[in-house]
Scaffold this active site. Structure first.
Site, PDB file in Angstrom:
ATOM      1  N   SER A 563       0.847  -1.189   0.000  1.00 48.36           N
ATOM      2  CA  SER A 563       0.000   0.000   0.000  1.00 48.36           C
ATOM      3  C   SER A 563       0.890   1.248   0.000  1.00 48.36           C
ATOM      4  O   SER A 563       1.644   1.459  -0.939  1.00 48.36           O
ATOM      5  CB  SER A 563      -0.946  -0.043   1.203  1.00 48.36           C
ATOM      6  OG  SER A 563      -1.983   0.875   1.056  1.00 48.36           O
ATOM      7  N   ASP A 648      -9.768  -3.771  -5.301  1.00 47.22           N
ATOM      8  CA  ASP A 648      -9.136  -2.957  -4.260  1.00 47.22           C
ATOM      9  C   ASP A 648      -9.801  -1.589  -4.181  1.00 47.22           C
ATOM     10  O   ASP A 648      -9.907  -0.873  -5.175  1.00 47.22           O
ATOM     11  CB  ASP A 648      -7.638  -2.803  -4.564  1.00 47.22           C
ATOM     12  CG  ASP A 648      -6.845  -2.366  -3.350  1.00 47.22           C
ATOM     13  OD1 ASP A 648      -7.385  -1.612  -2.520  1.00 47.22           O
ATOM     14  OD2 ASP A 648      -5.686  -2.784  -3.224  1.00 47.22           O
ATOM     15  N   HIS A 683      -7.956  -5.015  -1.316  1.00 45.24           N
ATOM     16  CA  HIS A 683      -6.741  -4.514  -0.691  1.00 45.24           C
ATOM     17  C   HIS A 683      -6.108  -5.510   0.269  1.00 45.24           C
ATOM     18  O   HIS A 683      -4.898  -5.605   0.362  1.00 45.24           O
ATOM     19  CB  HIS A 683      -7.065  -3.219   0.055  1.00 45.24           C
ATOM     20  CG  HIS A 683      -5.870  -2.365   0.341  1.00 45.24           C
ATOM     21  ND1 HIS A 683      -5.111  -1.788  -0.645  1.00 45.24           N
ATOM     22  CD2 HIS A 683      -5.304  -1.986   1.512  1.00 45.24           C
ATOM     23  CE1 HIS A 683      -4.132  -1.069  -0.095  1.00 45.24           C
ATOM     24  NE2 HIS A 683      -4.226  -1.188   1.210  1.00 45.24           N
TER      25      HIS A 683
END
Length: 711
Positions: A563, A648, A683
């Site tokens: 991330s 995501d 995610h």
């Protein structure tokens, strides 16, 4: 985000020097897929960028899906020779997991609550027992049954009414963090037909046991923006809007205080907080502002007796302090110091008990738990002896108790749940994570905290762990992990999965770089906005330090981040690619400028205080100086594994897809470049505990293959 797995793993082999210099054997030479070039001009502040792969953000475009599938096919074909190793690693890791595991029960409102797993099953079972652990078990939710027919499943936000009859719960089957809330009658097992859509999954009951408050998201940006009120027996369309957070830099949520007296609506941005409170026995009343938002003022509130206790940065308390105010006079002019600000100590939170105030602090990068009796006599800190540990309070739902429950772990010590008697100072280990197989011994590993010197002279800590007996001769493979954003501290933690690397000769390190809050609030402030570059240069300087100290060498150094940590990976390989043999970028945030200019994308507007607003020229130019996608150039790059999920919601799949497409056209040499897209998840990756291990085995075999380690 940091991946923490409650798993168990000891390795079968210690093979630190096993053919580490061999070149990975590719199954065959295959031409990588080539994304079509469709130039798009992007102009801002008189500056023009050309994005050849902007079209990849068309999620419903069959050409996009085809490209992602071809990248997956390429990755699978090029790594086919590692598939058996992946399978072996998976079994190695899985064999050390206690499959029929369960949490330490906790008592709340007359029931003991337990989360447990059954052998061979991927998902948890949530259960409770009335008054006694010897009582008959009531299964609230069996996620294994609920997950059937879904490629992804996540249950969250379990919230039981005060009469113990109703439980609200949220379900996500897309992995986009959009939950549908339903309500279950725990006495009859009936799930009510009403479905509350597009929520965060979280909710809270009023004291009347029939009014449920919950948070809805914006349909486009997924920002948590509205608080609704639902009454049992009514339809969702009848729900009442209680509060709408119209400032798109804020997110909103609702919860009930530990005292059960107040419902609280919280509005948060990166650097500003506001709360509204309402008596929980008056659900149809009007919420009132606790302290109106003032830019730069952050505070958290906890109710006890006739007062609120406030953790805040008021009065320039950079590392926060604890204040107290009457519950009938909550504006900041009524707040008085209880624990004054200390420059060297960050206050992270508090736990309130009838006879004690417990304060979680951080000093010199280390967790501290401070016990303060309300009578003012004999305060003390819990003792911790090493420098590579993590300790934090866990489930403490009861006021009237002397028992504090906390968790402890280190890089070589499995997590424990501990009940500590604050009066007698006796501790009881309620559970330590089991590492099955009979071969794990924490005494076989060395853990250290070392300090690198950044280019501006700042000392940056690195927590490392390795198998005893390695030589500092530069030949050890070394995986260095970091995050470095949002003030998220990357504390040392145990991972049984990681043992599969350690027992094959790897050193593992966590670089506590600026941008996190590891060494206090200033550590965070000096790694954000117009100081963001410190995050990247800190990591590079940590990399150089472990090389200089002969822990490893550029031939054997690897880096990993996800991330915002994936942004870090993108930046360092543009700035110092020669330091790394391989890099893993999980769901990487790499197209910073374009994303932050698009306020329709989830998270964008709420993060202007983290990255800056590129609609302002100063921030635009600064972001442009480090944005990984914009700074790809003709040069040699390390071997690279990039992972993403089609659904995501945090980092859209097209960021890593565009980045890989551009890297393919720009990189020099024959280094590996793989894009692995999970077409079913978002995610957080796979939802099942065993499926999650399979994702890790892909990463580990990527590293081990580069080292020539085959088993």
């Amino acid at each position: 985000m940091k991946k923490q797995f409650l798993l168990s793993c000891v390795c079968l082999i210690f093979a630190g020097s096993n053919a580490q210099n061999k070149t990975p054997k590719m199954t065959k030479t295959i031409a990588p897929p080539v994304a079509a070039v469709k130039p798009k001009k992007l102009e801002k502040h008189g500056h023009v960028r050309t994005d050849n792969y902007y079209w990849l953000n068309e999620r419903e475009n069959p050409e996009v899906i085809d490209y992602l599938n071809k990248e997956n096919e390429y990755y699978n074909a090029m790594t086919a020779h590692t598939k058996q190793f992946q399978a072996d690693l998976f079994e190695e890791m899985k064999s050390r997991i206690k499959e029929d595991d369960s949490s330490v029960p906790y008592l709340y409102n007359g029931y003991y609550y337990i989360t447990r797993y059954e052998k061979g099953k991927d998902y948890p079972i949530y259960a409770r027992k009335k008054r006694s652990l010897e009582a008959k078990e009531e299964i609230m939710f069996d996620c294994n049954e609920m997950a059937k027919g879904h490629a992804y499943f996540q249950l969250g936000g379990l919230n039981v009414s005060e009469d113990n009859k109703w439980c609200a719960f949220g379900v996500d089957t897309v992995s986009r963090r959009e939950y549908t809330i339903q309500i279950k009658n725990l006495e009859t097992g009936e799930i009510l037909p009403v479905k509350l859509e597009k929520t965060t999954g979280g909710s809270t009951w009023a004291s009347d046991n029939k009014t449920l408050f919950y948070t809805r998201k914006d349909l486009v940006t997924l920002r948590s923006e509205k608080i609704y009120k639902h009454k049992l027996g009514t339809e969702a369309k009848e729900d009442v809007l209680v509060y709408h957070e119209k400032d798109d830099t804020f997110s909103v949520y609702i919860y009930k205080e530990k005292s059960k007296k107040y419902l609280v609506i919280g509005s948060n941005s990166t650097m500003t907080t506001e709360y509204q409170i309402l008596e929980a026995n008056n659900p149809d009343g009007q919420f009132r502002v606790f302290q109106k938002r003032t830019r730069g003022l952050e505070y958290n509130i906890s109710h006890f007796g006739d007062s609120f206790y406030v953790v805040t940065n008021k009065d320039k308390a950079t590392n926060f302090k604890v204040m107290k105010t009457p519950e009938k006079a909550t504006a900041k002019e009524n707040w008085v110091d209880l624990i004054p600000h200390r420059k060297e100590t960050l206050v992270e939170g508090i736990e309130i008990f009838k006879d004690y105030l417990v304060v979680e602090e951080r000093n010199n990068g280390l967790n501290k738990i401070r016990i303060m009796p309300w009578n003012g006599k004999g305060e003390y800190y819990l003792p911790f002896e090493i420098e590579t540990y993590t300790a934090y309070t866990t489930t403490n739902v009861d006021f009237d108790t002397d028992i504090l429950r906390y968790s402890y772990q280190s890089m070589a010590t499995p997590p424990s749940v501990i009940d500590f008697n604050m009066k007698t100072k006796e501790k009881t280990i309620m559970k330590e994570q089991e590492v099955l197989g009979g071969k794990f011994d924490k005494n076989n590993y060395t853990e250290e905290r070392i300090w690198a010197t950044a280019q501006d002279g700042t000392k940056v800590p690195i927590s490392i762990v390795y198998r005893k007996g390695i030589k500092k001769d530069g030949n050890n493979p070394f995986l260095l992990y970091a995050y470095g954003s949002y003030g998220s501290s990357m504390d040392p933690y145990f991972s049984s999965i990681r043992l599969s690397l350690l027992d094959r000769g790897f050193v593992y390190g966590i670089a506590h770089i600026r941008g996190g809050e590891d060494l206090g609030r200033e550590w965070y402030e000096n790694g954000k906005l117009l100081k963001k570059m410190n995050t990247f240069t800190d990591f590079i300087d940590c990399s150089k330090y472990v090389i200089d100290q002969k822990y490893t060498s550029p031939k054997h150094l690897y880096a990993e981040g996800g991330s915002a940590g994936g942004l870090l990976m993108g930046a360092i390989i543009n700035m110092a690619p020669e330091l790394y043999n391989g890099v893993i970028a999980q769901v990487p945030f790499v197209d910073v400028v374009t994303t932050m200019l698009d306020d329709s994308i989830p998270l964008t507007t709420g993060e202007y205080d983290e990255w800056g607003n590129p609609n302002e020229k100063e921030y635009y130019e600064y972001m442009l100086s480090y944005s990984p996608y914009d700074n790809v150039k003709k040069q040699k790059y390390p071997n690279l594994l990039v992972t993403t999920g089609l659904h995501d919601s945090q980092v859209q799949y097209w960021e890593p897809a565009k980045w890989v497409a551009k890297l393919r056209t720009m990189k020099i040499g024959d280094s590996q470049l793989f894009l692995d897209t999970n077409m079913d998840t978002g995610h957080g990756g796979a939802s099942g505990r065993f499926e999650a291990i399979k994702e890790v085995t892909k990463e580990y075999t990527f590293l081990l293959d580069l080292e020539g380690i085959k088993r």
